[in-house]
Design an enzyme around this catalytic site. Structure first.
Site: not given
Length: 222
Positions: A58-59
């Protein structure tokens, strides 16, 4: 981005929070393109550089990302990730100390695409996928607890969702119940270690990511 391991078939880098692994609708330069540029320059490669994305982070998460440098490695790594032969260990700084020192969490997760969020249930519901992880407490500060997490399954936002369902949201993770955001927009979740049998040489590859710059990681570590 920091290169942790590389050979002819694979490259493992440590990503910082905020970097995206693959291109998305934001149009920001993904990590995969940064790695391609690094390979092109280092090895003076003419033409296009092959790079296969085998998994994502995830970012707002930092830590280890594995890429394939050959199609042979890509096919084998895809199978290994699917079959659970790649062992990933995460570190998470959470609010609230779990009641048990260590435990196994089992939930049924549903994914809401619009919200880009998963929801945890303690029983099977329509469209849900089973999610299992193990955790143990490995550190403590006056306000936060450091957990080591082993994933048994790979679901959307699994660690974030399951720890929040236990009452221990990850520091900075507003989407899953943290009280406030981290100044840099990260969440305090790190893909810390990865271990697998090399898809070509068959030797064991075991690598560890450096701790993020936030001094809390050192404070909370035992």
């Amino acid at each position: 981005m920091q290169v942790i391991y590389e050979d002819n078939h694979i490259i493992i880098v440590s990503k910082t929070s905020g970097e995206i692994v693959q291109g998305d609708k934001t149009g920001d330069t993904p990590l995969s393109e940064t790695v391609k540029a690094y390979i092109k320059e280092k090895y003076q490669k003419p033409g296009a550089v092959f790079l296969g994305v085998v998994h994502r982070l995830d970012r707002p998460v930092s830590g280890l990302v594995v890429f394939a440098r050959t199609s042979k490695a890509l096919a084998r790594l895809n199978n290994m990730f699917r079959d659970g032969e790649v062992h990933k260990t995460y570190w998470a700084i959470v609010q609230n100390r779990p009641q048990q020192e260590e435990g196994l969490l089992e939930h049924w997760l549903t994914r809401n695409e619009k919200q880009n969020k998963s929801y945890a249930y303690d029983h099977e519901v329509p469209g849900a996928k089973k999610a299992i992880l193990k955790y143990k407490i490995i550190g403590q500060s006056d306000r936060y607890t450091l957990l080591e997490v082993q994933l048994m399954t790979g679901r959307h936002h699994q660690i974030r969702c399951q720890l929040a369902a236990m009452g221990c949201p990850i520091k900075g993770d507003l989407k899953y119940g943290a009280k406030r955001s981290n100044p840099d927009g990260s969440i305090s979740l790190l893909a810390r270690r990865i271990e697998f049998v090399h898809p070509v040489s068959k030797e064991t590859v075991r690598v560890e990511a450096p701790l993020p710059g936030d001094s809390l990681w050192e404070k909370v570590k035992m």
